[in-house]
Design a protein around this motif. Structure first.
Motif, mmCIF file in Angstrom:
data_model
loop_
_atom_site.group_PDB
_atom_site.id
_atom_site.type_symbol
_atom_site.label_atom_id
_atom_site.label_comp_id
_atom_site.label_asym_id
_atom_site.label_seq_id
_atom_site.Cartn_x
_atom_site.Cartn_y
_atom_site.Cartn_z
ATOM 1 N N LYS A 93 5.585 0.197 -3.995
ATOM 2 C CA LYS A 93 4.855 1.155 -4.821
ATOM 3 C C LYS A 93 4.470 0.545 -6.163
ATOM 4 O O LYS A 93 3.389 0.819 -6.698
ATOM 5 N N ARG A 94 5.351 -0.291 -6.706
ATOM 6 C CA ARG A 94 5.027 -0.943 -7.969
ATOM 7 C C ARG A 94 3.854 -1.899 -7.808
ATOM 8 O O ARG A 94 2.953 -1.953 -8.652
ATOM 9 N N LEU A 95 3.874 -2.664 -6.714
ATOM 10 C CA LEU A 95 2.781 -3.589 -6.464
ATOM 11 C C LEU A 95 1.475 -2.837 -6.217
ATOM 12 O O LEU A 95 0.408 -3.260 -6.662
ATOM 13 N N CYS A 96 1.547 -1.735 -5.491
ATOM 14 C CA CYS A 96 0.362 -0.934 -5.207
ATOM 15 C C CYS A 96 -0.242 -0.421 -6.512
ATOM 16 O O CYS A 96 -1.455 -0.520 -6.736
ATOM 17 N N HIS A 97 0.594 0.100 -7.381
ATOM 18 C CA HIS A 97 0.113 0.613 -8.676
ATOM 19 C C HIS A 97 -0.488 -0.516 -9.503
ATOM 20 O O HIS A 97 -1.550 -0.359 -10.117
ATOM 21 N N TRP A 98 0.170 -1.684 -9.504
ATOM 22 C CA TRP A 98 -0.320 -2.830 -10.268
ATOM 23 C C TRP A 98 -1.667 -3.294 -9.729
ATOM 24 O O TRP A 98 -2.602 -3.572 -10.495
ATOM 25 N N ALA A 99 -1.819 -3.365 -8.391
ATOM 26 C CA ALA A 99 -3.072 -3.809 -7.786
ATOM 27 C C ALA A 99 -4.206 -2.832 -8.078
ATOM 28 O O ALA A 99 -5.341 -3.240 -8.360
ATOM 29 N N GLU A 100 -3.914 -1.529 -8.013
ATOM 30 C CA GLU A 100 -4.942 -0.534 -8.319
ATOM 31 C C GLU A 100 -5.367 -0.612 -9.771
ATOM 32 O O GLU A 100 -6.556 -0.504 -10.097
ATOM 33 N N THR A 101 -4.406 -0.816 -10.662
ATOM 34 C CA THR A 101 -4.726 -0.934 -12.083
ATOM 35 C C THR A 101 -5.551 -2.178 -12.360
ATOM 36 O O THR A 101 -6.498 -2.158 -13.151
ATOM 37 N N LEU A 102 -5.216 -3.262 -11.693
ATOM 38 C CA LEU A 102 -5.906 -4.532 -11.912
ATOM 39 C C LEU A 102 -7.337 -4.500 -11.392
ATOM 40 O O LEU A 102 -8.253 -5.023 -12.036
ATOM 41 N N THR A 103 -7.544 -3.897 -10.228
ATOM 42 C CA THR A 103 -8.853 -3.953 -9.571
ATOM 43 C C THR A 103 -9.691 -2.694 -9.754
ATOM 44 O O THR A 103 -10.876 -2.703 -9.415
ATOM 45 N N HIS A 104 -9.082 -1.612 -10.268
ATOM 46 C CA HIS A 104 -9.760 -0.310 -10.343
ATOM 47 C C HIS A 104 -10.241 0.106 -8.955
ATOM 48 O O HIS A 104 -11.330 0.667 -8.790
ATOM 49 N N CYS A 105 -9.403 -0.172 -7.959
ATOM 50 C CA CYS A 105 -9.761 0.046 -6.568
ATOM 51 C C CYS A 105 -8.656 0.861 -5.901
ATOM 52 O O CYS A 105 -7.507 0.411 -5.843
ATOM 53 N N PRO A 106 -8.941 2.074 -5.401
ATOM 54 C CA PRO A 106 -7.895 2.883 -4.777
ATOM 55 C C PRO A 106 -7.418 2.258 -3.464
ATOM 56 O O PRO A 106 -8.225 1.857 -2.624
ATOM 57 N N ILE A 107 -6.113 2.171 -3.290
ATOM 58 C CA ILE A 107 -5.523 1.592 -2.090
ATOM 59 C C ILE A 107 -5.028 2.723 -1.193
ATOM 60 O O ILE A 107 -4.197 3.536 -1.601
ATOM 61 N N GLY A 108 -5.532 2.766 0.030
ATOM 62 C CA GLY A 108 -5.154 3.835 0.945
ATOM 63 C C GLY A 108 -3.956 3.502 1.804
ATOM 64 O O GLY A 108 -3.268 4.400 2.295
ATOM 65 N N TYR A 109 -3.690 2.205 1.981
ATOM 66 C CA TYR A 109 -2.590 1.793 2.858
ATOM 67 C C TYR A 109 -2.059 0.453 2.371
ATOM 68 O O TYR A 109 -2.817 -0.416 1.949
ATOM 69 N N MET A 110 -0.728 0.286 2.468
ATOM 70 C CA MET A 110 -0.112 -0.973 2.056
ATOM 71 C C MET A 110 1.166 -1.184 2.861
ATOM 72 O O MET A 110 1.901 -0.234 3.136
ATOM 73 N N GLU A 111 1.424 -2.427 3.265
ATOM 74 C CA GLU A 111 2.641 -2.762 3.981
ATOM 75 C C GLU A 111 3.006 -4.209 3.675
ATOM 76 O O GLU A 111 2.149 -5.017 3.294
ATOM 77 N N GLN A 112 4.294 -4.549 3.839
ATOM 78 C CA GLN A 112 4.687 -5.943 3.655
ATOM 79 C C GLN A 112 4.118 -6.765 4.795
ATOM 80 O O GLN A 112 4.168 -6.373 5.965
ATOM 81 N N LEU A 113 3.563 -7.900 4.457
ATOM 82 C CA LEU A 113 2.898 -8.742 5.432
ATOM 83 C C LEU A 113 3.819 -9.826 5.959
ATOM 84 O O LEU A 113 4.151 -9.858 7.149
ATOM 85 N N TYR A 114 4.260 -10.734 5.093
ATOM 86 C CA TYR A 114 5.061 -11.874 5.536
ATOM 87 C C TYR A 114 5.634 -12.557 4.309
ATOM 88 O O TYR A 114 5.142 -12.370 3.194
ATOM 89 N N THR A 115 6.681 -13.347 4.522
ATOM 90 C CA THR A 115 7.232 -14.185 3.460
ATOM 91 C C THR A 115 7.018 -15.643 3.845
ATOM 92 O O THR A 115 7.499 -16.093 4.880
#
Length: 285
Positions: free
Chosen positions: A46-68
């Motif tokens: 959720k923190r990363l989602c909020h940070w990405a939306e703030t950075l890009t001004h782009c609403p994110i509808g879905y997010m999941e961990q991808l890989y390490t």
């Protein structure tokens, strides 16, 4: 929020959107040089989602961990850890982004040049695997050879085989920072997105809230890199009751108005738009 580790660690959000003719991507790197994440959210995602939306001004509808991932930058002996997340949006982010098919042109089987390059790669990789049973057993399912079907989710396998055989470089031409293994990361993200569209409503996160059936079909074709049979696609969508009419119409400047639809949340658990169920108009190699 800060990260302490025995080796350098960064967080990467792979933000995927739809361009006119290809999936587009923005790589958002949260590392030691960026401001710390706010602690107002109770999970890293959720923190990363909020940070990405703030950075890009782009609403994110879905997010999941991808890989390490881990990597060894040039002239360094300490591995770098990359924790990655996949995010989907119907809007285009501000900042640098580009077409995934510019990096993986052979994955776009709607395009004549992509099919031509794929055919050339298949000829060359067959020669590379000649008289080597282990290599042959790997390239057959990855490239749909020897009677096996083409699986559009095997993006990473194809890329790594092409790299191992010397047919493509680790980094694409003109990429300034060759220390970063971006194409491996992007291949993983495209594989995941294609897999998600088979059994989940992920594709609807790439579309506006209202869309035509043609726009939905074109979105699926863009993600999968393959053409779909229009009547059968529409029959499948309507038979599964994945969408419902909005009562409004798209009014293009040319042509007849088209009915607008929206995704039905009640169909969340029964969304199967996978290419395995659809007749495809795919050129034969």
């Amino acid at each position: 929020m800060t990260f302490q580790s025995l080796c350098p660690t960064d967080l990467i959000t792979v933000l995927m959107t739809l361009g006119d003719d290809a999936p587009h991507v923005a790589l958002l790197r949260h590392d030691r040089d960026t401001p710390p994440l706010e602690e107002s959210h109770h999970s890293l995602q959720k923190r990363l989602c909020h940070w990405a939306e703030t950075l890009t001004h782009c609403p994110i509808g879905y997010m999941e961990q991808l890989y390490t991932f881990s990597s060894f930058p040039i002239r360094e002996q300490t591995p770098h850890i990359h924790i990655t997340y996949l995010a989907l949006s119907h809007s285009h982010p501000r900042g640098c982004h580009g077409s995934l098919y510019q990096r993986f042109p052979w994955e776009d089987r709607r395009d004549e040049s992509g099919n031509k390059q794929l055919a050339e790669f298949i000829t060359a990789i067959r020669q590379w695997a000649d008289d080597n049973e282990e290599r042959q057993s790997r390239i057959a399912p990855a490239f749909g050879l020897d009677g096996l079907p083409w699986d559009d989710t095997r993006v990473l396998e194809r890329y790594e085989l092409l790299w191992e055989s010397g047919l493509v470089p680790r980094s694409p031409p003109k990429q300034k920072n060759t220390d970063r293994d971006d194409r491996r990361l992007l291949a993983t993200a495209l594989s995941r997105l294609r897999a998600r569209t088979r059994y989940s409503p992920a594709v609807f996160e790439l579309l506006p809230s209202s869309f035509t059936l043609l726009q939905l079909q074109q979105a699926m074709e863009t993600v999968s890199g393959r053409l779909m049979h229009k009547p059968n696609f529409r029959r499948l969508v309507l038979h599964q009751q994945l969408v419902e009419e909005t009562g409004t119409y798209d009014r293009p400047t040319v042509g007849r108005p088209a009915q607008l639809y929206r995704f039905r949340p009640a169909a969340m658990a029964s969304c199967y738009l996978g290419a395995a169920f659809l007749p495809l108009d795919v050129p034969t190699l």
